[in-house]
Design an enzyme around this catalytic site. Structure first.
Site, PDB file in Angstrom:
ATOM      1  N   LEU A 104       8.160  18.160   7.023  1.00 21.27           N
ATOM      2  CA  LEU A 104       8.644  18.318   8.382  1.00 21.27           C
ATOM      3  C   LEU A 104       8.109  17.121   9.152  1.00 21.27           C
ATOM      4  O   LEU A 104       6.939  16.756   8.972  1.00 21.27           O
ATOM      5  CB  LEU A 104       8.113  19.602   9.018  1.00 21.27           C
ATOM      6  CG  LEU A 104       8.962  20.865   8.975  1.00 21.27           C
ATOM      7  CD1 LEU A 104       8.199  22.015   9.636  1.00 21.27           C
ATOM      8  CD2 LEU A 104      10.302  20.674   9.660  1.00 21.27           C
ATOM      9  N   ASP A 105       8.943  16.498   9.983  1.00 21.28           N
ATOM     10  CA  ASP A 105       8.471  15.370  10.771  1.00 21.28           C
ATOM     11  C   ASP A 105       7.201  15.740  11.525  1.00 21.28           C
ATOM     12  O   ASP A 105       7.012  16.902  11.917  1.00 21.28           O
ATOM     13  CB  ASP A 105       9.531  14.945  11.798  1.00 21.28           C
ATOM     14  CG  ASP A 105      10.752  14.339  11.142  1.00 21.28           C
ATOM     15  OD1 ASP A 105      10.639  13.891   9.993  1.00 21.28           O
ATOM     16  OD2 ASP A 105      11.816  14.323  11.792  1.00 21.28           O
ATOM     17  N   LYS A 106       6.369  14.756  11.755  1.00 20.05           N
ATOM     18  CA  LYS A 106       5.132  14.999  12.492  1.00 20.05           C
ATOM     19  C   LYS A 106       5.405  15.626  13.855  1.00 20.05           C
ATOM     20  O   LYS A 106       4.660  16.499  14.310  1.00 20.05           O
ATOM     21  CB  LYS A 106       4.363  13.677  12.664  1.00 20.05           C
ATOM     22  CG  LYS A 106       2.994  13.840  13.306  1.00 20.05           C
ATOM     23  CD  LYS A 106       2.246  12.516  13.327  1.00 20.05           C
ATOM     24  CE  LYS A 106       0.851  12.692  13.931  1.00 20.05           C
ATOM     25  NZ  LYS A 106       0.079  11.430  13.940  1.00 20.05           N
ATOM     26  N   SER A 108       7.835  17.580  14.607  1.00 19.26           N
ATOM     27  CA  SER A 108       8.524  18.869  14.480  1.00 19.26           C
ATOM     28  C   SER A 108       7.532  19.973  14.133  1.00 19.26           C
ATOM     29  O   SER A 108       6.423  19.722  13.680  1.00 19.26           O
ATOM     30  CB  SER A 108       9.601  18.783  13.401  1.00 19.26           C
ATOM     31  OG  SER A 108      10.535  17.766  13.697  1.00 19.26           O
TER      32      SER A 108
END
Length: 262
Positions: A104-106, A108
């Protein structure tokens, strides 16, 4: 004999040391040795071979498999590299070695699996297996019917067209989207193409598991959930060449005890 040989990346994943993808990185970096020799990618080993990572002996591990559903806060990096500040492993501080399935993107937040089962990591990460992932997304300006239609029917990003997907408007600035592929920063790039900026992104479901723990906490998946998950990914290929029809999962989640980080 050939039946007693195991690829080195498969061995490392089955011991619970890391995922196959992470194992490939370690091999490329020259951190893995077999009987004191740095192997080539794809090298196979026998049960008698000595495997070390960074000089430490890796032993076959028959410990119980661990499967966690973790609600990742924004700002936490989905990496097993402990040198990275705010990495997910240190944040959870679990008593045994575990690693994330996917990313998961940082920026997000939301559901991510943590495990020591390298084989299930390998199955779930195959983009062509059509596993559903659901997100709630907030954008910076009012959502239009055209936006929903364009998002659902494919957006040109990263030299490809995104797969058709389910998109539903929830409120003026919020929509729900269900993806079956995992391109890099896919939702953010799709929105940017339509001149929208994502201001908040939360993953709320992966296949049959729905997010049901508070932010920053995790819980163990139940035996029933793991059994169902394995059934749903069973058609999944362990090779990137194969592709299978989409499986629509049955959602059956009951409240479970959650655990605070230690």
């Amino acid at each position: 004999m050939e039946e007693n040989l195991t690829r080195i990346n498969k061995f490392l994943s089955e011991t619970g040391f890391c995922s196959r993808r992470e194992a490939d990185k370690l091999i490329e970096q020259g951190k893995v040795t077999i009987n004191g020799v740095v192997p080539e990618m794809g090298t196979k080993i026998t049960p008698d071979d000595e495997v070390r990572v960074d000089g430490k002996l890796v032993r076959e591990n028959r410990q119980k498999r661990i499967y966690l559903a973790f609600n990742k806060p924004a700002g936490i990096e989905c990496t097993t590299n402990l040198d990275v500040r705010d990495n997910i492993v240190d944040y959870i501080n679990y008593s045994e070695r575990i690693f994330p399935i996917g990313r998961l993107d940082k920026a997000s937040e939301g559901l991510i699996f943590m495990t020591n089962d390298g084989d299930i990591v390998n199955k779930i990460l195959r983009a062509r297996n059509n596993h559903e992932k659901e997100y709630i997304v907030t954008v910076n300006r009012p959502i239009t019917d055209r936006f929903i239609d364009r998002m659902a029917n494919g957006i040109p990003i990263l030299e490809t067209i995104t797969r058709k997907c389910k998109v539903e408007q929830i409120s003026k600035y919020v929509f729900r989207i269900v993806l079956t592929q995992g391109l890099n920063r896919q939702i953010r790039r799709m929105c940017e193409h339509l001149d929208y900026e994502v201001t908040a992104l939360k993953r709320t479901r992966i296949i049959n598991i729905t997010l049901d723990v508070p932010l920053g906490r995790y819980r163990h998946l139940t035996e029933e959930e793991v059994t169902e998950l394995n059934q749903l990914i069973e058609p999944s290929s362990k090779t990137e060449e194969a592709s299978f029809p989409k499986v629509t999962p049955k959602i059956s989640i009951q409240p479970r005890r959650d655990f605070r980080n230690r």
